[in-house]
Design a protein around this motif. Structure first.
Motif, PDB file in Angstrom:
ATOM      1  N   LEU A 146       0.838  -1.106   0.182  1.00 46.34           N
ATOM      2  CA  LEU A 146      -0.039  -0.121   0.062  1.00 46.34           C
ATOM      3  C   LEU A 146       0.767   1.259  -0.085  1.00 46.34           C
ATOM      4  O   LEU A 146       0.776   2.245  -0.613  1.00 46.34           O
ATOM      5  CB  LEU A 146      -0.960   0.013   1.138  1.00 46.34           C
ATOM      6  CG  LEU A 146      -2.026  -1.112   1.215  1.00 46.34           C
ATOM      7  CD1 LEU A 146      -2.715  -1.063   2.557  1.00 46.34           C
ATOM      8  CD2 LEU A 146      -2.987  -0.953   0.053  1.00 46.34           C
ATOM      9  N   GLY A 147       1.935   1.088   0.925  1.00 43.26           N
ATOM     10  CA  GLY A 147       2.916   2.193   0.658  1.00 43.26           C
ATOM     11  C   GLY A 147       3.628   2.642  -0.439  1.00 43.26           C
ATOM     12  O   GLY A 147       3.574   3.654  -1.050  1.00 43.26           O
ATOM     13  N   ALA A 148       3.874   1.459  -1.127  1.00 44.60           N
ATOM     14  CA  ALA A 148       4.558   1.625  -2.507  1.00 44.60           C
ATOM     15  C   ALA A 148       3.134   2.210  -3.818  1.00 44.60           C
ATOM     16  O   ALA A 148       3.580   2.938  -4.417  1.00 44.60           O
ATOM     17  CB  ALA A 148       4.754   0.286  -3.345  1.00 44.60           C
ATOM     18  N   LEU A 149       2.048   1.743  -3.455  1.00 43.05           N
ATOM     19  CA  LEU A 149       1.097   2.149  -4.275  1.00 43.05           C
ATOM     20  C   LEU A 149       0.672   3.797  -4.157  1.00 43.05           C
ATOM     21  O   LEU A 149       0.669   4.570  -5.116  1.00 43.05           O
ATOM     22  CB  LEU A 149      -0.544   1.502  -4.130  1.00 43.05           C
ATOM     23  CG  LEU A 149      -0.378   0.088  -4.364  1.00 43.05           C
ATOM     24  CD1 LEU A 149      -1.730  -0.398  -4.098  1.00 43.05           C
ATOM     25  CD2 LEU A 149      -0.459   0.069  -6.149  1.00 43.05           C
ATOM     26  N   LEU A 150       0.979   4.321  -2.675  1.00 42.77           N
ATOM     27  CA  LEU A 150       0.912   5.844  -2.541  1.00 42.77           C
ATOM     28  C   LEU A 150       2.010   6.464  -3.157  1.00 42.77           C
ATOM     29  O   LEU A 150       1.815   7.518  -3.745  1.00 42.77           O
ATOM     30  CB  LEU A 150       0.735   5.837  -1.113  1.00 42.77           C
ATOM     31  CG  LEU A 150       0.754   7.311  -0.540  1.00 42.77           C
ATOM     32  CD1 LEU A 150      -0.538   8.209  -0.908  1.00 42.77           C
ATOM     33  CD2 LEU A 150       0.924   7.216   1.314  1.00 42.77           C
ATOM     34  N   ALA A 151       3.355   5.740  -3.012  1.00 49.56           N
ATOM     35  CA  ALA A 151       4.292   6.589  -3.511  1.00 49.56           C
ATOM     36  C   ALA A 151       4.132   6.706  -5.124  1.00 49.56           C
ATOM     37  O   ALA A 151       4.471   7.823  -5.727  1.00 49.56           O
ATOM     38  CB  ALA A 151       5.557   5.721  -3.330  1.00 49.56           C
ATOM     39  N   ILE A 152       3.745   5.552  -5.727  1.00 50.59           N
ATOM     40  CA  ILE A 152       3.620   5.687  -7.361  1.00 50.59           C
ATOM     41  C   ILE A 152       2.635   6.781  -7.602  1.00 50.59           C
ATOM     42  O   ILE A 152       2.962   7.571  -8.495  1.00 50.59           O
ATOM     43  CB  ILE A 152       3.181   4.448  -7.803  1.00 50.59           C
ATOM     44  CG1 ILE A 152       4.537   3.387  -7.626  1.00 50.59           C
ATOM     45  CG2 ILE A 152       2.961   4.420  -9.267  1.00 50.59           C
ATOM     46  CD1 ILE A 152       3.938   1.737  -7.743  1.00 50.59           C
ATOM     47  N   GLY A 153       1.395   6.729  -6.848  1.00 48.99           N
ATOM     48  CA  GLY A 153       0.406   7.583  -7.277  1.00 48.99           C
ATOM     49  C   GLY A 153       0.868   8.991  -6.945  1.00 48.99           C
ATOM     50  O   GLY A 153       0.607   9.977  -7.880  1.00 48.99           O
ATOM     51  N   LEU A 154       1.537   9.301  -5.867  1.00 49.22           N
ATOM     52  CA  LEU A 154       2.118  10.559  -5.740  1.00 49.22           C
ATOM     53  C   LEU A 154       3.077  11.353  -6.775  1.00 49.22           C
ATOM     54  O   LEU A 154       3.349  12.301  -7.144  1.00 49.22           O
ATOM     55  CB  LEU A 154       2.696  10.765  -4.165  1.00 49.22           C
ATOM     56  CG  LEU A 154       1.662  10.720  -3.136  1.00 49.22           C
ATOM     57  CD1 LEU A 154       2.503  10.832  -1.666  1.00 49.22           C
ATOM     58  CD2 LEU A 154       0.727  11.956  -3.090  1.00 49.22           C
ATOM     59  N   ILE A 155       3.855  10.240  -7.124  1.00 47.95           N
ATOM     60  CA  ILE A 155       5.072  10.394  -8.112  1.00 47.95           C
ATOM     61  C   ILE A 155       4.264  10.849  -9.402  1.00 47.95           C
ATOM     62  O   ILE A 155       4.940  11.737 -10.245  1.00 47.95           O
ATOM     63  CB  ILE A 155       5.891   9.250  -8.328  1.00 47.95           C
ATOM     64  CG1 ILE A 155       6.734   9.294  -7.026  1.00 47.95           C
ATOM     65  CG2 ILE A 155       6.960   9.558  -9.424  1.00 47.95           C
ATOM     66  CD1 ILE A 155       7.581   7.771  -7.120  1.00 47.95           C
ATOM     67  N   ILE A 156       3.282  10.008  -9.793  1.00 50.07           N
ATOM     68  CA  ILE A 156       2.584  10.139 -11.031  1.00 50.07           C
ATOM     69  C   ILE A 156       1.995  11.697 -10.837  1.00 50.07           C
ATOM     70  O   ILE A 156       1.847  12.728 -11.954  1.00 50.07           O
ATOM     71  CB  ILE A 156       1.436   9.107 -11.251  1.00 50.07           C
ATOM     72  CG1 ILE A 156       2.308   8.127 -11.584  1.00 50.07           C
ATOM     73  CG2 ILE A 156       0.527   9.800 -12.450  1.00 50.07           C
ATOM     74  CD1 ILE A 156       1.250   6.781 -11.710  1.00 50.07           C
ATOM     75  N   ALA A 157       1.499  12.377  -9.757  1.00 55.32           N
ATOM     76  CA  ALA A 157       0.582  13.416  -9.404  1.00 55.32           C
ATOM     77  C   ALA A 157       1.639  14.528  -9.674  1.00 55.32           C
ATOM     78  O   ALA A 157       1.610  15.718 -10.209  1.00 55.32           O
ATOM     79  CB  ALA A 157       0.013  13.437  -8.120  1.00 55.32           C
ATOM     80  N   TYR A 158       2.916  14.378  -9.172  1.00 57.25           N
ATOM     81  CA  TYR A 158       3.971  15.018  -9.306  1.00 57.25           C
ATOM     82  C   TYR A 158       4.600  15.337 -10.632  1.00 57.25           C
ATOM     83  O   TYR A 158       4.679  16.680 -11.025  1.00 57.25           O
ATOM     84  CB  TYR A 158       5.508  14.711  -8.426  1.00 57.25           C
ATOM     85  CG  TYR A 158       6.379  15.563  -8.479  1.00 57.25           C
ATOM     86  CD1 TYR A 158       6.547  16.682  -7.901  1.00 57.25           C
ATOM     87  CD2 TYR A 158       7.607  14.986  -9.447  1.00 57.25           C
ATOM     88  CE1 TYR A 158       7.687  17.427  -8.149  1.00 57.25           C
ATOM     89  CE2 TYR A 158       8.608  15.797  -9.621  1.00 57.25           C
ATOM     90  CZ  TYR A 158       8.969  16.963  -8.902  1.00 57.25           C
ATOM     91  OH  TYR A 158       9.908  17.721  -9.086  1.00 57.25           O
ATOM     92  N   ILE A 159       4.707  14.511 -11.644  1.00 60.79           N
ATOM     93  CA  ILE A 159       5.247  14.680 -12.836  1.00 60.79           C
ATOM     94  C   ILE A 159       4.103  15.174 -13.568  1.00 60.79           C
ATOM     95  O   ILE A 159       4.364  16.056 -14.474  1.00 60.79           O
ATOM     96  CB  ILE A 159       5.205  13.038 -13.406  1.00 60.79           C
ATOM     97  CG1 ILE A 159       6.483  12.291 -12.645  1.00 60.79           C
ATOM     98  CG2 ILE A 159       5.511  13.167 -14.931  1.00 60.79           C
ATOM     99  CD1 ILE A 159       6.801  10.899 -13.244  1.00 60.79           C
ATOM    100  N   PHE A 160       2.828  15.014 -13.400  1.00 66.06           N
ATOM    101  CA  PHE A 160       1.784  15.610 -14.112  1.00 66.06           C
ATOM    102  C   PHE A 160       1.944  17.140 -13.892  1.00 66.06           C
ATOM    103  O   PHE A 160       1.649  18.001 -14.633  1.00 66.06           O
ATOM    104  CB  PHE A 160       0.572  14.863 -13.838  1.00 66.06           C
ATOM    105  CG  PHE A 160      -0.959  15.705 -14.197  1.00 66.06           C
ATOM    106  CD1 PHE A 160      -1.138  15.446 -15.649  1.00 66.06           C
ATOM    107  CD2 PHE A 160      -1.439  16.785 -13.630  1.00 66.06           C
ATOM    108  CE1 PHE A 160      -2.054  16.275 -16.265  1.00 66.06           C
ATOM    109  CE2 PHE A 160      -2.798  17.462 -14.230  1.00 66.06           C
ATOM    110  CZ  PHE A 160      -3.156  16.953 -15.322  1.00 66.06           C
ATOM    111  N   THR A 161       1.847  17.574 -12.476  1.00 66.04           N
ATOM    112  CA  THR A 161       1.825  18.715 -12.037  1.00 66.04           C
ATOM    113  C   THR A 161       3.266  19.636 -12.526  1.00 66.04           C
ATOM    114  O   THR A 161       2.854  20.603 -13.182  1.00 66.04           O
ATOM    115  CB  THR A 161       1.772  19.116 -10.541  1.00 66.04           C
ATOM    116  OG1 THR A 161       0.757  18.222 -10.008  1.00 66.04           O
ATOM    117  CG2 THR A 161       1.946  20.495 -10.093  1.00 66.04           C
ATOM    118  N   VAL A 162       4.201  19.043 -12.690  1.00 65.60           N
ATOM    119  CA  VAL A 162       5.566  19.462 -13.135  1.00 65.60           C
ATOM    120  C   VAL A 162       5.329  19.844 -14.540  1.00 65.60           C
ATOM    121  O   VAL A 162       5.793  20.918 -15.225  1.00 65.60           O
ATOM    122  CB  VAL A 162       6.730  18.484 -12.995  1.00 65.60           C
ATOM    123  CG1 VAL A 162       8.148  19.275 -13.815  1.00 65.60           C
ATOM    124  CG2 VAL A 162       7.052  18.633 -11.402  1.00 65.60           C
TER     125      VAL A 162
END
Length: 250
Positions: free
Chosen positions: A187-203
């Motif tokens: 679950l921690g890995a899924l959260l990390a992946i989701g946040l990274i995707i959100a970060y890339i999209f925002t950047v």
């Protein structure tokens, strides 16, 4: 009290991470020795070439991951100190969670910078006697002068600093959430992946908007510094909240 915490973290870092620098230094010296022997021999043996290749590969890999190892080491220290059995003692100290996190971030930053200095010194040792000694210093000085001439030295430093803070606190956040939910790493890995995707999209969106507006490099660096600063502040707040209110010591 914050000063004592930072001092304690430095002592732990020196005891626990110095061996990594010693191993790296040993690899550099062995590779330098092999390089010296190889250049003085007109027909090196197959076993020598194999040995040299092995140490060269080890050196290259070690060099590229050394800075990441400092982050990994710092995050493991954070998790053990705050969320393991050691956390029972840590959280009885007359120190706020914010002070604990700040102390670890400061020492982590110093360790991160130190890793680049170690790599720099290692390269200087390898280049010594090759006619390229001093080339790295001149290159670095040239880069600094160019950044300074264009007014980019401070914003570049600021963007790198806030980027590091955001990355390290992101690792703290994922570690804290994982411990809070009982150590469920998936679950921690899924959260990390989701946040990274959100970060890339925002950047990507911010970069596109800045390109459309024709922003210069200095403003771009300041905007991304602010962006990473906000991310770091949010991550810091979440980590402190978890430590204060949702601590689940294992």
């Amino acid at each position: 009290m914050l000063g004592k915490l930072i001092k304690h973290e430095f002592i732990f870092m020196i005891k626990d991470f110095t061996r990594t620098y010693i191993i790296y230094g040993a690899v550099v010296l062995i590779l330098k020795l092999l390089l010296s022997i190889g250049t003085s021999s007109s027909n090196p043996s197959t076993s020598f070439v194999t040995l040299f290749t092995i140490f060269a590969v080890i050196y290259y890999i070690f060099t590229f991951v050394l800075a990441l190892l400092t982050i990994s080491h710092n995050v493991r220290r954070f998790k053990k100190n705050m969320f393991s059995h050691e956390g029972y003692l840590t959280n009885t100290l007359p120190v706020t969670p914010a002070q604990h996190v700040v102390a670890k971030v400061v020492v982590g930053l110093v360790n991160y910078i130190l890793s680049f200095l170690v790599v720099f010194i290692g390269l200087e040792i390898l280049l010594a006697g090759t006619g390229l000694s001093g080339y790295l210093e001149k290159t670095l000085e040239g880069v600094i002068e160019i950044l300074d001439d264009f007014g980019l030295l401070f914003p570049t430093f600021l963007s790198m600093l806030t980027g590091y803070l955001a990355l390290l606190l992101f690792c703290y956040l994922i570690s804290s959430v994982t411990c809070m939910i009982g150590g469920k790493k998936s679950l921690g890995a899924l959260l990390a992946i989701g946040l990274i995707i959100a970060y890339i999209f925002t950047v990507t969106m911010i970069t596109a908007a800045l390109a459309d507006n024709g922003s210069d490099s200095e403003n771009v660096l300041y905007i991304f510094s602010l962006f990473h600063g906000v991310i770091a502040a949010v991550e810091f707040a979440f980590v402190i909240n978890i430590i204060k209110n949702k601590l689940n010591l294992q």
